[in-house]
Each structure stands twice: as structure tokens, then as C-alpha cells.
Design a protein around this motif. Structure first.
Motif, PDB file in Angstrom:
ATOM      1  N   SER A  35      47.793 -33.806  -9.523  1.00 55.19           N
ATOM      2  CA  SER A  35      46.396 -33.766  -9.108  1.00 55.19           C
ATOM      3  C   SER A  35      45.540 -34.053 -10.338  1.00 55.19           C
ATOM      4  N   ASN A  36      44.219 -34.108 -10.144  1.00 58.67           N
ATOM      5  CA  ASN A  36      43.326 -34.459 -11.259  1.00 58.67           C
ATOM      6  C   ASN A  36      43.733 -35.762 -11.928  1.00 58.67           C
ATOM      7  N   THR A  37      43.908 -36.781 -11.154  1.00 58.17           N
ATOM      8  CA  THR A  37      44.306 -38.073 -11.710  1.00 58.17           C
ATOM      9  C   THR A  37      43.098 -38.783 -12.291  1.00 58.17           C
ATOM     10  N   ASN A  38      43.357 -39.819 -13.016  1.00 61.40           N
ATOM     11  CA  ASN A  38      42.278 -40.625 -13.569  1.00 61.40           C
ATOM     12  C   ASN A  38      42.775 -42.041 -13.845  1.00 61.40           C
ATOM     13  N   SER A  39      41.860 -42.957 -14.158  1.00 61.28           N
ATOM     14  CA  SER A  39      42.297 -44.299 -14.519  1.00 61.28           C
ATOM     15  C   SER A  39      43.139 -44.201 -15.775  1.00 61.28           C
ATOM     16  N   ASP A  40      44.117 -45.076 -15.880  1.00 60.45           N
ATOM     17  CA  ASP A  40      45.012 -45.103 -17.031  1.00 60.45           C
ATOM     18  C   ASP A  40      45.721 -43.765 -17.224  1.00 60.45           C
ATOM     19  N   ASP A  41      45.889 -43.056 -16.146  1.00 57.77           N
ATOM     20  CA  ASP A  41      46.541 -41.751 -16.209  1.00 57.77           C
ATOM     21  C   ASP A  41      47.921 -41.864 -16.873  1.00 57.77           C
ATOM     22  N   ALA A  42      48.073 -41.205 -18.007  1.00 50.45           N
ATOM     23  CA  ALA A  42      49.308 -41.331 -18.786  1.00 50.45           C
ATOM     24  C   ALA A  42      50.517 -40.832 -18.005  1.00 50.45           C
ATOM     25  N   ALA A  47      50.442 -38.420  -5.640  1.00 49.14           N
ATOM     26  CA  ALA A  47      49.252 -37.950  -6.338  1.00 49.14           C
ATOM     27  C   ALA A  47      48.109 -37.626  -5.390  1.00 49.14           C
ATOM     28  N   PHE A  48      47.349 -36.640  -5.787  1.00 47.04           N
ATOM     29  CA  PHE A  48      46.102 -36.336  -5.107  1.00 47.04           C
ATOM     30  C   PHE A  48      45.025 -37.002  -5.964  1.00 47.04           C
ATOM     31  N   GLY A  49      44.644 -38.199  -5.575  1.00 43.73           N
ATOM     32  CA  GLY A  49      43.686 -38.967  -6.363  1.00 43.73           C
ATOM     33  C   GLY A  49      44.281 -40.305  -6.789  1.00 43.73           C
ATOM     34  N   ARG A  50      43.404 -41.267  -6.960  1.00 42.04           N
ATOM     35  CA  ARG A  50      43.844 -42.601  -7.345  1.00 42.04           C
ATOM     36  C   ARG A  50      43.896 -42.770  -8.859  1.00 42.04           C
ATOM     37  N   ASN A 105      44.653 -46.582 -11.479  1.00 36.45           N
ATOM     38  CA  ASN A 105      44.244 -47.985 -11.549  1.00 36.45           C
ATOM     39  C   ASN A 105      44.580 -48.704 -10.242  1.00 36.45           C
ATOM     40  N   ASP A 106      43.666 -49.555  -9.803  1.00 36.29           N
ATOM     41  CA  ASP A 106      43.892 -50.266  -8.551  1.00 36.29           C
ATOM     42  C   ASP A 106      45.155 -51.101  -8.589  1.00 36.29           C
ATOM     43  N   SER A 107      45.497 -51.584  -9.784  1.00 35.81           N
ATOM     44  CA  SER A 107      46.649 -52.478  -9.868  1.00 35.81           C
ATOM     45  C   SER A 107      47.980 -51.720  -9.835  1.00 35.81           C
ATOM     46  N   TRP A 108      47.913 -50.414  -9.981  1.00 37.32           N
ATOM     47  CA  TRP A 108      49.149 -49.628  -9.919  1.00 37.32           C
ATOM     48  C   TRP A 108      49.411 -49.271  -8.470  1.00 37.32           C
ATOM     49  N   SER A 109      50.647 -49.383  -8.074  1.00 41.07           N
ATOM     50  CA  SER A 109      50.940 -49.015  -6.693  1.00 41.07           C
ATOM     51  C   SER A 109      51.878 -47.819  -6.632  1.00 41.07           C
ATOM     52  N   PHE A 110      51.332 -46.734  -6.176  1.00 39.62           N
ATOM     53  CA  PHE A 110      52.136 -45.506  -6.067  1.00 39.62           C
ATOM     54  C   PHE A 110      51.556 -44.690  -4.913  1.00 39.62           C
ATOM     55  N   PRO A 111      52.306 -43.727  -4.399  1.00 37.73           N
ATOM     56  CA  PRO A 111      51.830 -42.969  -3.246  1.00 37.73           C
ATOM     57  C   PRO A 111      50.709 -42.021  -3.646  1.00 37.73           C
ATOM     58  N   TYR A 112      49.610 -42.126  -2.965  1.00 38.96           N
ATOM     59  CA  TYR A 112      48.542 -41.169  -3.212  1.00 38.96           C
ATOM     60  C   TYR A 112      47.789 -40.845  -1.932  1.00 38.96           C
ATOM     61  N   VAL A 113      47.143 -39.726  -1.955  1.00 38.65           N
ATOM     62  CA  VAL A 113      46.141 -39.433  -0.940  1.00 38.65           C
ATOM     63  C   VAL A 113      44.868 -39.214  -1.728  1.00 38.65           C
ATOM     64  N   ASP A 114      43.768 -39.513  -1.130  1.00 37.28           N
ATOM     65  CA  ASP A 114      42.518 -39.242  -1.825  1.00 37.28           C
ATOM     66  C   ASP A 114      41.435 -38.939  -0.803  1.00 37.28           C
ATOM     67  N   VAL A 115      40.421 -38.277  -1.298  1.00 36.78           N
ATOM     68  CA  VAL A 115      39.277 -37.999  -0.452  1.00 36.78           C
ATOM     69  C   VAL A 115      38.209 -38.992  -0.882  1.00 36.78           C
ATOM     70  N   LEU A 152      37.158 -41.706 -12.752  1.00 31.89           N
ATOM     71  CA  LEU A 152      37.294 -42.483 -11.529  1.00 31.89           C
ATOM     72  C   LEU A 152      36.597 -41.775 -10.376  1.00 31.89           C
ATOM     73  N   THR A 153      36.980 -40.507 -10.207  1.00 32.60           N
ATOM     74  CA  THR A 153      36.393 -39.709  -9.128  1.00 32.60           C
ATOM     75  C   THR A 153      34.882 -39.644  -9.271  1.00 32.60           C
ATOM     76  N   GLY A 154      34.430 -39.402 -10.488  1.00 36.37           N
ATOM     77  CA  GLY A 154      33.004 -39.276 -10.732  1.00 36.37           C
ATOM     78  C   GLY A 154      32.264 -40.571 -10.430  1.00 36.37           C
ATOM     79  N   ASP A 155      32.824 -41.676 -10.873  1.00 32.15           N
ATOM     80  CA  ASP A 155      32.158 -42.959 -10.672  1.00 32.15           C
ATOM     81  C   ASP A 155      32.132 -43.332  -9.186  1.00 32.15           C
ATOM     82  N   GLU A 156      33.223 -43.031  -8.493  1.00 32.45           N
ATOM     83  CA  GLU A 156      33.275 -43.288  -7.050  1.00 32.45           C
ATOM     84  C   GLU A 156      32.167 -42.515  -6.333  1.00 32.45           C
ATOM     85  N   ARG A 157      32.092 -41.240  -6.641  1.00 32.97           N
ATOM     86  CA  ARG A 157      31.096 -40.407  -5.964  1.00 32.97           C
ATOM     87  C   ARG A 157      29.679 -40.906  -6.258  1.00 32.97           C
TER      88      ARG A 157
END
Lengths: 390, 390
Positions: B173-180, B194-197, B199-209, B240-245
DNA sequence: GTGAAAGCGCTAACAT
DNA sequence: ATGTTAGCGCTTTCAC
């Protein structure tokens, strides 16, 4: 399964070369690389560095590697160095499952989430608590396994975890008298430490926050502000924690020679809504009949109390003072801020892990096993303003 | 180690009698009892029921017992019955450590507590989240291992857990862009959800609000109340979350053809105190210059906003409307109650475990792996009262 | 349909 | 000081 050495021999290269070719941690000549890969493919080998690989590279036996890693037997300086170098170079990590199987230990501690309460119950304190416990446990090389307690049979999940060898011990919270989990764990002589007491006749490691002393502190604080008509919102009878805290109120009132009024000793559940309702009843009398201060057993209840006071058109602190318990982070931020009692969560979590470690390692309960922490009174606005009139 | 059968033979009793004598689950003649105990003591045996004991009692091989228990091979009805009876009678529980070693699985999922934030940070939401995750995981036979993330190297603990075979997968959880952490786990092809996205170019399972849709909802709600001078308290750029909101606010304002004012797009950390300070600055202008509504990115920030408004002698909802995000349980109880956005935590936790199970079991990422949940706007008092004047 | 046996990766007697 | 080896309790090929 084959070992790195087998692959190396098969491909006629050194162990290290085989490792580099397979792990790609170091560049290897393409020809060699594919040769090694072919060898691995032929045998159906998938890179997985084990003790034997380390031993082979360091030219020692697996026992020696184990000795070095666990410091379980004297090993010469230079052998030790060779082993450590091999470990580093191969990026070796012990397989804990194998180790656990061998040693019948898991280095895991179980901690149960309590079933979610109704009415949006939340408890930032437990959040902090489990975080502190996790930190302390990790410092001792243990990890926390969290699980959910069944509502009907609270000890079932614990037994299951024990029988299936999932954990070496437990951390309990939300204890009570005749606690089924504690009774069962004691019968089984399985290591645990509790946040909270149970029956006085049971002897097990616990830490607790002296709620009686705490509420006494809060009540005395109100008394010192000039309040005499102080009510308390307690929990239903039968809760050890609730009864203890309530007693602190009685202690303080008695010491101040103020007669207790049974109508002002309210018992209800730990819920904002119920606290609200009970407060409504308490304060609907005329100004010189209603209490001038209300002690709530938790911050959660205090919030219900505060809302009821405001909805009745009265001013918190001014007309009626309020105190809580827990120092929930929001206590600082609500308006008016809430006078409350802070529990030393970090210290108490550390003490619990300490005791649990002793029990697990010495296979006997720690001799000092009862720790009582005194909560700290944090005075804020909800109880501050001088008493209006009376 | 000896088996129950060895003890039984040594004491010249049946396996069952030996078991009863040692386990005390059924009364046994005292003479027999001590005889068996003597035999156990002589061999140094401690009762521990294993597959072999079950097999011995049921008169089958260990393989058959394993087949029955795991349903991994066809077994005749009656053999199966005999085995199950033996299992019941002996109270047998498989040793998961042994099973794990053999299968290279642990049936554990890692979840990290994020380091404690300064200023009494708390998040009831994450509490609820981890509870929901635990429930879903247990329904699939998995347990949760909690650990603490290092602040400097967020992925270190994850790698350690993988290398030491502690877990089969992770929940982030608490993901971010370039998440290490995500980058590393993807490199290692290790299962996680992950709970949260990131980078758009990365493809992995996530859910997000969908925070953008959520804040847009909140902003539109304010607009529909007649507000036009709406400010927003966002997070520093790069979240990421902040900018989206924040974008949701811009969407709504733009759609309503209202010019954005850069002074009203404030960026600060998720803290009550900082939100308080920023609000003070925002509202110290004259009535017809200051905003009439403030959108906060979280309930936590909304609390700071509300306090600042009241401390300035203004009325929340009346003079300045406020909205939050998260529907923290306290949002109902503070005064005035807070308009906010609720996240469907249970559903989203279930979906995450679903995806993680697929990845773990199929050894490939689930094909449907991006789930977006729309938060629900919960309108309460903080944004309700009709706009004053303007 | 059932069983014998070979390990999974590690530890710790017991030898040397 | 170091090596050999026998398991920990289970799963799973491979025979029968």
C-alpha cells in the motif's frame, strides 16, 4: 536437486563462473554463458544457492558453514573468512523453512486482530501498539503473524496456529477475566505475553496500564478545578479494565469526601453513539442539578459526550468539563481539544516482547512478569476553562 | 526421533493405548500409563503426532495418508475412512514447516507497516484495510506476516523476506511513481498486488480508488451549493495520489468555467498542523476575497482546516465549506461532521487477494489486473449549510 | 489403489 | 577445528 557444483562440473567451468552465468550478477563470456545454461537445462537445474553451494565454493563441509553462520562451534579465522566470502559472493540466504523444521522453531509471533466492532469502532491505539510490537520483535529476529480471532471461540485460532507449528508464541490484547485464550494457553504452557490482566489467581506475563490510577488522576484534576458534581461514563459490569477505571473515580471522589450518586455512575458500551445518548440523559436537568464534569472511560466515548453537550447548547469546559482515556491522536485536534490519559505504548510493547523472548528461550516464564504502567494525564481545553458558576 | 509405534511396541501396548497414556485424552489404567511413560522416557520420546503415527495406526503407508489429506491421488473409500479416523483419534495436525520445505511454499503473505509519521499521524483506513486483507487471505488459507519497512531502503525488507523464503507474495500500500518496491518485485517476478498505482508503463496487479473522480465529485458538490471561490489543499508535487486528486478539482472547476487561482491551489504535507497553517493564510483576507469552500485531500487535513476556520471566528459550512477524503470513522463524530469520500475497503482488499492468489497459483500475473473503484461522496454538515452571502 | 524411498535445506551429534 | 551423516515431517515420483 543438483547443486551449483554439479552444473559447474558438467559445463567444465568453476563454481563461481557457473554462478555468474546463471545469476547474471557478473558478466560472463557469451559462449561460456550458454554452455552453463545448457548444462543447467540438461539437468533441470534452477539457480538456488544453498549451504552446500557455499560449502563447495569455500572448500569446507556444510557443517562448517553452519557453524560459521550460527556461531555454534569454534571455527578458525581463515576458514571463517573463506566461508563468509563465499556467502557474500553467492548472495547466500539461509532457507528459514529448513532451519525451522530442523529446530522446531518458527521465529514467528502470533497476534490477533479483534473482530471489527459495530458503529465504526476504531482504535488508533491498537494500531500504534501492533506497530511497536512489530518493531520490538524484529529487533529480536522475530516476525509477527497476524490473524483474525473467531467471535464464538476465541481460542480456536490460537490452538490451530500452535498445532500446525506456525508460531513460537503470542501477544494478546483486549484481555478480560476468565479470558478463554489465556486459560487455554496456560493449560498448554505455550509462551505468550498479554497487554492487560485477567484473573488475579492466574500467573502469566502481562503489562498493563493502571486505569484505576489514571482515572483517579483525571478525577482529581477535575476536583482541583473546583468540580464536585462529577459524573462518569463506564462500561458494563464484568469488564476488568472498565471496573478498574471506574474504581479510580470512586477512589478520588471518596478521598475528596464527596458522596457518590448512583445516577452519575453510568454504564454503557464503548461507543460514540451510546455515550452521546447517556450524556443527553445526564445533562437534561437544570443547571444546578446536572453534573459539571464528565469522566469518559475512553476518548471514543468522550467524543460522544462532547457532541451531546454541544448539541444541548452547552459549552464544553465552560459548562461541563470532559476527560477521556487513550490520547488518541485526534484528541489534540478536535475542538475543543480533549484532556485525556496517555498510555506508554512503546515501552509497554518492548516489555512484552522482552518477557515473551524469555519464555520462549528459557522455556519458562520470566520471573518478573507483571508490569504496571501509569498513564500520563494530558490536560487540554476540554477540562481547562475555569468553572462557570454553581 | 522415535514414533508412537516404537513406544507402543516397547511398552507392549497398542498404538492407541500408547497415545492415550501419553496425551491423557482418554483415561488409561495407571499401571499401563506408567509403563508407557517409562518406555517414552527410556527412549527420550516426547509426544508429537506425525504422518507416520497416523499411517501406523491406520495400517497404511505415509504416502497414502498424504494422498488422503491433500486429495492428491485416488484412494479407496475405506482406506480413506481408516485414515481419517486415525487422524481424528490422534488429533493429528500437519506440520506446516515440513510441508513448506517440501513444497517451497509458505502460504504467507507479507504486508509492511509504514514507518510512523510525525505529528501523531494515524490512519484508521489502513487499519481497516489490513483487517480486510487478513480476512480475505485467511479465506484462501493464507496468513499475513507483518513487518516494518525501512525508511531509507524501502525494498530491502521485501528482498530479505523473499530470499529467506518467508512469504509467497506481498500486499503493498502507499504506492507511488517509481516505487522502488514495485520496481524490485517486478524485476524479481515475485507475486504481489498493490493498493495504488505506480508508473503507467509498469504492468502489475493493482486496485485503486479513483481520487480524481472522487475530488471531482466533492468539488462539483460544492459548486452545486453555489460556491465558486473554492480552494484546495493538495500534497506536494510528485505524489501520484496527490496529483490525481488535485486533477479532479481542476476537472470540476474547468467544466464549470471557473478560472483557477494559483494562490488557492495549495500544496503541503498530509498533516493536521500544516493544513491548519495553510488555511490560516488562505482565509486571512477579507470576506469577499477569501475562498468560501476548501477541498482537503484527506480527512486529516480537513481537521486542520476546520480548526483554523473556527479559530479565525468563522463558521464551518456557513462561512466556509469543507470536504475531506477517506471517511475516517471520526468524520461522523466531529462537530460539524465532515463531508468526505468513502473508499470501498472490503471490496478492494478482496480483489487484491484474488489477484495475488492467481499470480501465486498460476505463476503468472492475472489477465485482469487493474481495478478502479469510485469513492462515494458522503455529504455531512461541513458542506451543507446554504452559502451565506457573497 | 497403495507403498518404498528419495529428498526439500538445514542443524547437530558424533567422529576424526 | 572440521567433516560425516542422520534425520526434522512432509510430498511425490516411480514401482507394483
Amino acid at each position: 536437486m543438483a547443486t551449483l557444483k554439479d552444473i559447474a562440473e558438467h559445463a567444465k567451468v568453476s563454481i563461481l563462473t557457473a554462478y555468474y552465468a546463471l545469476s547474471e550478477t557478473q558478466p560472463v563470456e557469451p559462449a561460456i554463458q550458454s554452455q552453463v545454461r545448457a548444462a543447467a537445462a540438461a539437468i533441470g537445474y534452477k539457480l538456488n544457492v544453498t549451504l552446500r553451494d557455499v560449502a563447495a565454493l569455500a572448500n569446507v563441509s556444510v557443517a562448517t558453514v553452519s557453524y560459521v553462520l550460527n556461531n555454534s562451534a569454534p571455527v578458525s579465522q581463515q576458514t571463517s573468512r573463506r566461508v563468509m566470502d563465499a556467502v557474500t559472493v553467492l548472495g547466500y540466504r539461509p532457507n528459514v523453512t529448513a532451519k525451522n523444521l530442523k529446530t522446531s522453531k518458527t521465529r514467528m509471533i502470533g497476534y490477533a486482530w479483534h473482530p471489527a466492532y459495530p458503529e465504526g469502532y476504531f482504535n488508533a491505539l491498537l494500531n500504534h501498539f501492533i506497530y511497536a510490537v512489530t518493531m520490538s520483535a524484529e529487533a529480536c529476529g522475530y516476525r509477527i503473524l497476524t490473524f483474525v480471532e473467531a467471535t464464538d471461540n476465541r481460542s480456536a485460532a490460537y490452538e490451530e496456529l500452535i498445532y500446525t507449528n506456525h508460531v513460537d508464541g503470542f501477544i494478546l490484547s483486549n484481555t478480560n477475566s476468565d479470558d478463554a485464550r489465556i486459560r487455554r494457553l496456560m493449560e498448554m504452557r505455550f509462551p505468550f505475553a498479554a497487554f492487560g490482566r485477567a484473573n488475579d489467581s492466574w500467573s502469566f506475563p502481562y503489562v498493563d496500564v493502571d486505569g484505576r490510577a489514571g482515572i483517579r488522576l483525571a478525577t482529581e484534576h477535575l476536583l482541583s478545578q473546583g468540580h464536585e458534581r462529577i459524573a462518569i461514563l463506564g462500561w458494563p459490569e464484568g469488564s476488568l479494565t472498565g471496573d478498574e477505571r471506574l474504581h479510580g473515580y470512586i477512589d478520588a471522589m471518596t478521598a475528596a469526601h464527596i458522596n457518590l450518586r448512583s445516577a452519575w455512575i453510568v454504564r454503557t458500551l464503548n461507543s460514540v453513539r451510546l455515550a452521546y445518548q447517556e450524556t443527553e440523559k445526564l445533562i437534561k436537568q437544570s443547571e444546578d442539578e446536572r453534573p459539571t464534569a464528565i469522566v469518559a472511560l475512553t476518548d471514543l466515548m468522550a467524543i460522544g459526550v462532547m457532541r451531546a453537550i454541544e448539541d444541548a447548547g452547552l459549552r464544553i469546559g465552560h459548562d461541563i468539563a470532559v476527560t477521556g482515556f487513550d490520547d488518541d491522536p485526534m484528541a489534540t485536534f478536535i475542538r475543543p481539544s480533549l484532556t485525556t490519559l496517555r498510555q506508554p505504548i512503546d515501552a509497554l510493547a518492548g516489555q512484552m516482547i522482552d518477557m515473551l523472548m524469555t519464555w520462549i528461550n528459557e522455556e519458562t516464564q520470566p520471573s518478573d512478569r507483571h508490569f504496571m504502567f501509569i498513564p500520563e494525564l494530558i490536560v487540554r481545553e476540554s477540562s481547562q476553562t475555569a468553572l462557570h458558576s454553581s
